[in-house]
Design a protein around this motif. Sequence first.
Motif, PDB file in Angstrom:
ATOM      1  N   SER A  14       0.846  -1.199   0.000  1.00  0.00           N
ATOM      2  CA  SER A  14       0.000   0.000   0.000  1.00  0.00           C
ATOM      3  C   SER A  14       0.880   1.247   0.000  1.00  0.00           C
ATOM      4  CB  SER A  14      -0.916   0.012   1.220  1.00  0.00           C
ATOM      5  OG  SER A  14      -0.188   0.383   2.365  1.00  0.00           O
ATOM      6  N   THR A  15       0.433   2.249  -0.735  1.00  0.00           N
ATOM      7  CA  THR A  15       1.252   3.458  -0.911  1.00  0.00           C
ATOM      8  C   THR A  15       1.645   4.057   0.436  1.00  0.00           C
ATOM      9  OG1 THR A  15      -0.897   4.379  -1.446  1.00  0.00           O
ATOM     10  CG2 THR A  15       0.776   4.447  -3.176  1.00  0.00           C
ATOM     11  N   GLU A  16       0.722   3.982   1.412  1.00  0.00           N
ATOM     12  CA  GLU A  16       0.988   4.591   2.710  1.00  0.00           C
ATOM     13  C   GLU A  16       2.212   3.937   3.366  1.00  0.00           C
ATOM     14  OE1 GLU A  16      -2.170   4.046   5.471  1.00  0.00           O
ATOM     15  OE2 GLU A  16      -1.116   5.157   7.037  1.00  0.00           O
ATOM     16  N   GLU A  37       5.479   4.582   1.477  1.00  0.00           N
ATOM     17  CA  GLU A  37       5.899   5.959   1.786  1.00  0.00           C
ATOM     18  C   GLU A  37       6.577   6.018   3.160  1.00  0.00           C
ATOM     19  OE1 GLU A  37       6.645   9.794   1.203  1.00  0.00           O
ATOM     20  OE2 GLU A  37       5.860   8.385  -0.283  1.00  0.00           O
ATOM     21  N   THR A  38       5.973   5.329   4.144  1.00  0.00           N
ATOM     22  CA  THR A  38       6.533   5.300   5.493  1.00  0.00           C
ATOM     23  C   THR A  38       7.914   4.655   5.499  1.00  0.00           C
ATOM     24  OG1 THR A  38       4.305   5.115   6.377  1.00  0.00           O
ATOM     25  CG2 THR A  38       6.085   4.548   7.856  1.00  0.00           C
ATOM     26  N   PRO A  75       2.552  11.835   8.715  1.00  0.00           N
ATOM     27  CA  PRO A  75       2.891  10.953   7.602  1.00  0.00           C
ATOM     28  C   PRO A  75       3.631  11.728   6.508  1.00  0.00           C
ATOM     29  CG  PRO A  75       0.628  10.585   8.266  1.00  0.00           C
ATOM     30  CD  PRO A  75       1.130  11.772   9.044  1.00  0.00           C
ATOM     31  N   GLY A  76       4.707  11.142   5.978  1.00  0.00           N
ATOM     32  CA  GLY A  76       5.449  11.771   4.892  1.00  0.00           C
ATOM     33  C   GLY A  76       6.492  12.760   5.370  1.00  0.00           C
ATOM     34  N   ALA A 130       4.643   4.797  13.060  1.00  0.00           N
ATOM     35  CA  ALA A 130       3.487   4.273  12.346  1.00  0.00           C
ATOM     36  C   ALA A 130       2.971   3.007  13.020  1.00  0.00           C
ATOM     37  CB  ALA A 130       3.834   4.005  10.889  1.00  0.00           C
TER      38      ALA A 130
END
Lengths: 276, 253
Positions: free
Chosen positions: A40-42, A45-46, A212-213, A221
């Motif tokens: 998953s993109t989230e 990204e993390t 986030p990011g 997270a």
Amino acid sequence: MISRVLSRVGLTAAVLFLLLPLLGLVYRAPWSSLGTILASTELVETLRLSLIISLTATALAALLGLPLAWGLVRLGPGWKRRLLLALALLPMVLPPVVGGVALLFAFGRRGLLGRPLESWFGVELAFTTAGAVLAAAFVALPFFVLSAQAGLRAVDPGFVENGRALGMSTSGTFWRITLPLARPGLAAGLVVAWARALGEFGATVTFAGSLPGRTRTVPLAVYVALDSRPDAAVALSLVLLAVSLAVLFLLRERWLGAPPTRPALPVAERSLGSVG
Amino acid sequence: MKRTGAAIFVGVVAGVVAVGGCAPAELDRSVLTIFAASSLDPLMTSLEKSIEQELSIEMQLSFSSSSVAASQVVEGAPADLLITADEPSMDLARDEEVVERPTLLARNRLALIVEQGNPEAIAGLSDLSRPEINVVLCDPDVPCGRLAGGLLQKAGITPAIDSLEANVGAAVGKVALGQADVTVGYVTDVKSRPELQQVAADETASDDFAAEYLAAVVRASSSRADARRLVELLQSPAIQSRFVAAGFLIGAH
């Protein structure tokens, strides 16, 4: 006989104590959906952010840690070295949250250095990726210093003397003789410092916040996700677990077999025990 | 010499453990463990002594975000009473059928919170989208974050967020420390901390986005009767007036 049985029992207990939490994590892992969760993109990204922050922090720790380690090696035994060593190792013993609070009052917006930084240069570390790097570097520094110091100390002074006799300058012998010979210790220091930076939580959440990011690294997270999305938390934990195990395993293979007189790696290994 | 040191250490540890372990047992009262939303901390802590006397019980209070508290109860934490700040958090426990039917204790409106004196001249919710100020909010996973998110969405405001904190105490604390300029917390957070100030109260006065404190007795508790007495006491006029004094609202809206 009895003592042998006792030591066997003790060893088994210790192994179980270390192994059970790992098994618990593996047992709870959502194996069937692990791929989709991690892709998953989230989470990608993390992971990316965590990698950037931990690598930058390692570089910063090395940059500050090398002169510190060299200073420790050059100082003779005595209170000065003990004091410098105590200062260098403090972030390792200090609870990370306390480290975060201390950073807050040094580099925060109201901090000793943070206030002039903001009002004179407009530099603000609060809630920035740079702040998270600072927090991670602070806790990772001692791990680099310990290993680097041991690596530098293990360099045979005879080589340096020979260099001097051949007309090399002091800085010349340092860069061309001492540093290359100390490489295994320095490399081990980089790896354990990176592992510690990657796992950093307390100082980051206290000092840099959690967005986030920007500042929400993998450990943060995991903490946030645990209650609402436990599967994601377990998946991320597994990634950290795999990375940590790989680091320790690689350390053994690549650097523990280095020259037998070197005390660097036992130190590095002991340090890793408190990563987390 | 070393051995003497170790012996002294062991002795001291054993002594501390023994003293610590004996104290509650001597009182011989039943101990109620309460897992509660962190926004209840100041009030519940100030009520602790009088409630303990009134009910002849010993209270152990554990504060965290509502969702953490509810998850811990689901995981089998030894709590007797769970108090959350909203229904979704309570539902984490209700869905797993680990608590009885919850009772509404009080409500708490959101508040736009700045430092005393309002140094950044924040006039209303729309200032949250100003990029140059440090805005912290609660994470959307915890009640204050869910409520603030709903309120901002309804007002059509996209905040320029700098950090999402794990509970309301952390968010409000960042403002009190001067790390952040503004946050959305609760009315009670301002009341309990003189260094903070509420601005634009009319913009956050919505009852649709107020926290609702729900108390539910944990089914696995061995002191369910005492826990129910505590819930009744918390609804008594005397205690409810303390809720009001702390800035909470009482009664259904």
